[in-house]
Structures are given as structure tokens and as C-alpha cells.
Design an enzyme around this catalytic site. Structure first.
Site, PDB file in Angstrom:
ATOM      1  N   HIS A  93       0.811  -1.213   0.000  1.00 21.08           N
ATOM      2  CA  HIS A  93       0.000   0.000   0.000  1.00 21.08           C
ATOM      3  C   HIS A  93       0.852   1.274   0.000  1.00 21.08           C
ATOM      4  O   HIS A  93       0.347   2.354  -0.290  1.00 21.08           O
ATOM      5  CB  HIS A  93      -0.985  -0.006   1.189  1.00 21.08           C
ATOM      6  CG  HIS A  93      -0.367   0.270   2.528  1.00 21.08           C
ATOM      7  ND1 HIS A  93      -0.056  -0.724   3.432  1.00 21.08           N
ATOM      8  CD2 HIS A  93      -0.003   1.434   3.125  1.00 21.08           C
ATOM      9  CE1 HIS A  93       0.460  -0.177   4.514  1.00 21.08           C
ATOM     10  NE2 HIS A  93       0.499   1.135   4.359  1.00 21.08           N
ATOM     11  N   ASP A 114       0.085  -7.641   1.415  1.00 20.56           N
ATOM     12  CA  ASP A 114       0.497  -6.241   1.533  1.00 20.56           C
ATOM     13  C   ASP A 114       2.011  -6.095   1.591  1.00 20.56           C
ATOM     14  O   ASP A 114       2.546  -5.339   2.392  1.00 20.56           O
ATOM     15  CB  ASP A 114      -0.142  -5.571   2.748  1.00 20.56           C
ATOM     16  CG  ASP A 114      -0.063  -4.049   2.684  1.00 20.56           C
ATOM     17  OD1 ASP A 114       0.174  -3.518   1.584  1.00 20.56           O
ATOM     18  OD2 ASP A 114      -0.206  -3.395   3.733  1.00 20.56           O
ATOM     19  N   SER A 171       4.750   2.627   7.852  1.00 18.50           N
ATOM     20  CA  SER A 171       4.423   1.434   7.061  1.00 18.50           C
ATOM     21  C   SER A 171       5.609   1.012   6.201  1.00 18.50           C
ATOM     22  O   SER A 171       6.207   1.826   5.503  1.00 18.50           O
ATOM     23  CB  SER A 171       3.222   1.708   6.163  1.00 18.50           C
ATOM     24  OG  SER A 171       2.048   1.861   6.911  1.00 18.50           O
TER      25      SER A 171
END
Length: 384
Positions: free
Chosen positions: A125, A155, A229
Site C-alpha cells: 500500500h 500487503d 508502514s
């Protein structure tokens, strides 16, 4: 007697005063080191390279150079406002350029250098839909990155940059992280720059969160915020134990519940992406449903274990094997199936063209069915 007591008290007072002065000005006369010298030679001083008690500076020093900042740019087309096509508007304000307007959307995240060849592991993402990806290293240099491959269902994505003498992260070889272990989260939260936060492993094997198709998260209370992230979760030796991925938050900020993909899963997926450009998983072409107590009662089942087959893909592996809607999948190759998520994980772990034995309950009887495993379709084309 009273006079003798006064003489004694005065003598003691004078002796204590002399000792105090000598101890302060000339402590070596008493075989003592000055207080300043003692502090300077203390084993854990501010100027010492040795870590302070409870410090994790060695772990941070080992891992920080391998964690990078990722900046993305995506060109987004915007539809023209209908008013621009109105003849009266054009009459008064003139013609406007034809075609949709465009704007650039930017994003940020983190990544981890995993090989001397410039491979960087991050979250899907972070780079999803990006037209341009720039990677900033710990030394301040910036490099254009290309996408080697990605796996949206877990992911994860792998990038590559061209640079020499890259510092690579050390993977945790034992993979023995346990609840209560101290961990450090490293990344670029909110774009403020490289940041280290500390916490513990709060839980292992977190799933059913609705974040990814395949979930087996490490939960930690180390502060993870937007921009973290794709960054590293490391142990107290600086070894990589997970890839920071998501947070549970009602405000968008850290609330002490963060999730990281375990290094065991991340490494397996990373190796497939580097070698093949994608990840291959097993698939049998069924749609499943959890067994509620009400469904268990209506189907005459003894408990809620297993996955209820709610739909079958025409011509898929399950249909070819004779599996029907209403069957309950109990085990795959002898391993019990607790729920639909467990079934998806177990089937996905099998290689396409392998044969698997499925234990089914149908009409209160149990049977074994052999199925030839197919290849799981591209992300979101088909859901089990």
C-alpha cells in the site's frame, strides 16, 4: 567536669571541620578520588560509548542504516466540471483546455534494505499506483526505485535501487520472538525523519482483522504512525523480526496497537517475488462461510469447526472433484480446519498441480475427497 566536656566537644568539632576541608580540597590525602574524577571514570557516563543501563542504542545503531524513506508520486486525472462545457460560460469566460485536469498525489512510507543488490522490502500500500518512487537512504542520498513485484494479498512489495555498498538488515534467524519481548519500530512517521520507538510484543498470530487476505500479525505497543508502514520491527540485537504494516486507531494516530508481518512470512514472499516477480498460491475455487451456532444446529453439526462451502466456481478444482455447496470442509491433508480463514491459509500454502486430500461432512456422513490444486487467481479476481 563541665569544662572537660566543652573542651572535648570543641576538639571533635574542629577535627570534623578539618576532615571536611581536606576531603574537599585534597581528597588524595585521605586515599580518595575527587568526585568529579569518579564521575568521569564511571562505567556508564554521558561521554562513554558503552550503553547506558536499559539502553538499546546498539540495536538502533545496527538497524538504522538499513531502514529507508520512500516517497511516491501519482498522477491523478480529474474530470472536467460540466460548467466548462456550457456555451454561455464559454461565451463570457472563453474556451478552456479540453481533456481532464491532472494533479499529483504524493505519499510516504518506509522500507528495509534486504540485499546488497539493492532490494528493498516494503508494504504494497506504500507504493500502490505510484508513477514515481524515490528512496532516501540514511546517509541522505536519494535514488529512483523500480518495482520488482508485489503481493497485495499480504500487503508486501519489493523495490530495487542502484547503489553501492548498501547496508543490509540482518534477519532474525531463530524466529523465536515471544510475547513480552522488547522490540523497536523504525520508520519515517508523518515524514518527520527517521524515528525509533520502543515497546514489547503484545500478541502473536493476530488474524481476522480484515486488513489483508492473509493475516498472521505480530501485535506490538511500539508507537507506529502513518509513514512507518514498510519499516522495520527489530529485536534488541537489531535483527529484523517484522515489517510494520498497520495500526488500530480511532484517531489515525498511535494508540498502542500496531501490527507487523512476521519475518518468516515476509522472507518467504520476498524470495518468491525476487525470483518470479509474483507469489504463487494454491486455490480450489470455492466460496466459504463461517459456521455459526445457528447454522451448526440447522445442518445437524456437532460443533462450529470447519468451513461451510457456500459456492463453487464452475469448472474449478473443487467442482471437478465433486464438492458441492452445503459440504463442510473439516481438514486439509489431515490438518483440521478451524474456520474459513484457516482453510484459505492451508490451501494457499499448497503448490498448484499438487493433490490434496480434503475431509468433508455431507448429510451427516464424513468422506475423503482428492482435489488437484489450482493456481490462485490474480488479486481480487476471485475470493475463496
Amino acid at each position: 567536669m563541665h569544662r572537660l566536656w566543652l573542651i572535648f566537644a570543641q576538639t571533635v568539632t574542629i577535627a570534623v571541620a578539618i576532615l571536611f576541608v581536606v576531603g574537599t580540597l585534597k581528597p588524595e590525602w585521605l586515599g580518595q578520588r575527587p568526585a568529579v574524577v569518579a564521575l568521569q571514570n564511571a562505567p556508564y557516563s554521558a561521554d562513554s560509548e558503552a550503553p547506558m543501563p536499559g539502553s538499546y542504542r546498539d540495536a538502533a545503531r545496527a538497524a538504522l542504516p538499513s531502514v529507508v524513506h520512500i516517497y511516491t508520486t501519482q498522477t491523478i486525472s480529474q474530470q472536467r466540471h460540466p460548467l466548462l462545457d456550457d456555451p454561455i460560460f464559454r461565451h463570457f469566460f472563453g474556451e478552456r483546455p479540453d481533456g481532464p485536469a491532472q494533479r499529483n498525489a504524493t505519499g510516504l512510507g518506509s522500507g528495509v534494505i534486504v540485499s546488497p543488490n539493492g532490494h528493498i522490502l516494503t508494504n504494497y500500500h506504500v507504493i500502490e499506483g505510484a508513477d514515481d518512487i524515490q528512496v532516501s537512504l540514511n546517509d541522505g542520498s536519494s535514488h529512483k526505485a523500480r518495482v520488482i513485484g508485489s503481493d497485495p494479498e499480504s500487503d508486501l512489495a519489493v523495490l530495487q535501487i542502484k547503489a553501492d555498498k548498501l547496508p543490509t538488515i540482518t534477519f532474525d534467524q531463530d524466529e523465536q520472538v515471544r510475547v513480552g519481548d522488547v522490540v523497536l519500530a523504525i520508520g519515517n512517521p508523518f515524514g518527520v525523519g527517521q524515528t525509533v520507538t520502543m515497546g514489547i510484543v503484545s500478541a502473536l498470530g493476530r488474524s481476522h482483522l480484515g486488513i489483508n487476505t492473509f493475516e498472521n500479525f505480530i501485535q506490538t505497543d511500539a508507537a507506529i504512525n502513518p509513514g512507518n508502514s514498510g519499516g522495520a520491527l527489530v529485536d534488541i540485537k537489531g535483527n529484523l523480526v517484522g515489517i510494520n504494516t498497520a495500526i488500530y486507531s480511532r484517531t489515525g494516530g498511535n494508540q498502542g496497537i500496531g501490527f507487523a508481518i512476521p519475518v518468516s512470512s515476509a522472507r518467504s514472499i520476498m524470495e518468491q517475488i525476487i525470483e518470479h516477480g509474483s507469489v504463487t498460491r494454491g486455490w480450489i475455487g470455492v466460496e466459504t462461510q463461517e459456521i455459526s451456532p445457528e447454522l451448526a444446529e440447522s445442518f445437524g453439526l456437532p460443533d462450529t469447526d470447519g468451513a461451510l462451502i457456500a459456492g463453487i466456481m464452475h469448472g474449478g478444482p473443487a467442482a471437478t472433484a465433486g464438492i458441492r455447496p452445503g459440504d463442510v470442509l473439516l481438514a486439509v491433508n489431515g490438518k483440521p480446519v478451524r474456520d474459513p480463514q484457516a482453510m484459505i491459509d492451508q490451501i494457499a500454502a499448497l503448490r498448484p498441480d499438487d493433490k490434496a486430500s480434503l475431509r468433508l461432512r455431507r448429510d451427516r456422513s464424513i468422506s475423503e475427497v482428492e482435489v488437484k490444486i489450482g493456481k490462485r487467481p490474480t488479486f481480487r479476481q476471485e475470493k475463496e
